[in-house]
Design an enzyme around this catalytic site. Structure first.
Site, PDB file in Angstrom:
ATOM      1  N   TYR A 194       0.853  -1.191   0.000  1.00  0.00           N
ATOM      2  CA  TYR A 194       0.000   0.000   0.000  1.00  0.00           C
ATOM      3  C   TYR A 194       0.888   1.240   0.000  1.00  0.00           C
ATOM      4  O   TYR A 194       1.829   1.341   0.791  1.00  0.00           O
ATOM      5  CB  TYR A 194      -0.895   0.016   1.246  1.00  0.00           C
ATOM      6  N   GLU A 245      -3.358   7.338  -4.379  1.00  0.00           N
ATOM      7  CA  GLU A 245      -3.274   6.069  -3.646  1.00  0.00           C
ATOM      8  C   GLU A 245      -3.068   4.916  -4.615  1.00  0.00           C
ATOM      9  O   GLU A 245      -3.741   4.853  -5.640  1.00  0.00           O
ATOM     10  CB  GLU A 245      -4.572   5.861  -2.854  1.00  0.00           C
TER      11      GLU A 245
END
Ligand code: GDP
Ligand code: MN
Length: 385
Positions: free
Chosen positions: A108, A196
């Site tokens: 992530y 993201e």
């Protein structure tokens, strides 16, 4: 402004961030052909302005062009509900057909603005592919946060630290560092409020690839990004919010049944607070602005009235640059044009308040006047709906 995954990946590509090969389609036949193009297997991904698609049937791995066609048939034209869309879901009219990735490791990576730090922060976690909110709640120690000095930018020692936190070995460390640096440039150059990648993957043959991509652009910077404006997809936005944005009215749709017409953002916030404290639930935030004409006030009222949730309307106008008589005229105009019977509670003060109240009082509409905001909120709360 929110944009689609395929658009975010276009931006990533321009900055040298590797993304899977993909084709955007809008029919099942195109999905089938695109899957052939990918070598007979693909990932079919619904393009909506929300994540959580994986859990909700919006991401499907397919092993044949026919399977992709069936998946596309299922998704296209549907309304996809994910944990991030709210119960109304989002319409699917485009799919991204991508080559299958061989995933060794899911990471992530994100950049956002941190108000406490007053600048950008880069977030990384080895728990990619998961719901990051869940990781934050259950394993906060698994998310590493690196504050960035906006004047210095992301420094090489910070990139190295982030790569180390991701636990990456020598084979991929330098490619991962390149992705992190490029991501920071994407964030700054495009005035993003969020970038993201979840998941950023390491493939079986040690390539670093952005398997997903999410970008939020700062609305207040759009004036200097004419090219990015093209990415807007109104079908993904709340219809009333989109309409209000086009009219330059600050409007946010909420869950309650009290339509709120207010001039001034601070007054609008206070109105929501006092209304809620009185036990009623606002249906919207709306700041009609200072220099409004009767027509603009009328447009704002029509937006409020066309929200099916609205059962009562609270008007809180502090007449200054926007005079009370102009507000009154606009309200009456909207009610006359729509034929609405929804009851009003009106609190008005300031310039031309007598004229404003007279216009509303003589209009034949169901109006209750209140002197203070508290009284107005209580009056709204007492209207039986
Ligand atoms: P989101 O659920 O909306 O965030 O959509 P993502 O693009 O993140 O996809 C959800 C999940 O699908 C990912 O975390 C992966 O585990 C899986 N996925 C997506 N593409 C591929 C692929 O090419 N191969 C494999 N094996 N899994 C994939
Ligand atoms: Mn994702």
């Amino acid at each position: 402004m929110n944009i689609h995954e395929f658009q975010a990946k276009e931006i990533f590509s321009r900055y040298g961030i590797p993304v899977p090969r993909g084709i955007v389609v809008s029919t099942p036949a195109e999905a089938k052909a695109a899957t052939k193009e990918m070598g007979g297997q693909s990932v079919v991904k619904a393009q909506i302005h929300a994540g959580g698609r994986g859990k909700s049937g919006g991401v499907q791995l397919t092993r044949s062009p026919e399977e992709a066609e069936v998946a596309a048939q299922r998704m296209l034209g549907s309304n996809l509900v994910t944990p991030q869309t709210g119960p109304e879901g989002a319409p699917v009219d485009k799919l991204l057909i991508e080559e299958l990735a061989d995933i060794k490791n899911e990471l992530y990576v994100a950049l956002t603005i941190d108000r406490g730090h007053r600048g950008p922060v880069m977030l990384v976690s080895t728990q990619g592919g998961m719901d990051i909110e869940e990781v934050a709640a259950n394993d906060p120690q698994d998310i590493y946060t690196e504050p960035v000095d906006p004047l210095m930018g992301l420094m090489p020692f910070q990139t190295r630290r982030l790569v180390r936190k991701l636990g990456l070995d020598q084979a991929v460390a330098s490619d991962a560092a390149k992705v992190l640096n490029a991501l920071y440039r994407v964030f700054v150059d495009n005035d993003c409020s969020l970038v993201e990648i979840n998941p950023l993957i390491i493939t079986g043959d040690d390539r670093v690839v952005a398997l997903d991509a999410k970008i939020n652009l700062d609305d207040d910077s759009m004036f200097r990004h004419a090219d990015l404006k093209e990415y807007r997809d109104i079908s993904q936005e709340n219809a009333l919010e989109a309409q209000a944005a086009d009219l330059n009215i600050a409007y946010v749709n909420l869950d309650g049944d009290v339509g709120c017409l207010v001039n001034g953002a601070g007054l609008a916030m206070a109105t929501l607070d006092v209304t809620t404290a009185a036990g009623a639930a606002p249906a919207n935030f709306l700041d009609v602005g200072g220099g409004a004409t009767p027509e603009k006030v009328s447009s704002a009222v029509k937006i409020i009235l066309s929200d099916p949730k609205v059962r009562r309307v609270l008007v809180n106008i502090f007449g200054g640059i926007l005079r009370c008589d102009i507000a009154g005229e606009g309200i009456v105009l909207a009610y006359n044009e729509t034929g609405s019977k929804i009851p009003l509670v009106v609190r008005m003060l300031g310039t031309n308040v007598v004229e404003g109240k007279k216009i509303l009082g003589d209009s034949g509409l169901s109006v209750v006047f209140a002197d203070t905001l508290t009284e107005a909120a209580e009056a709204i709360q007492q209207i039986k709906v």
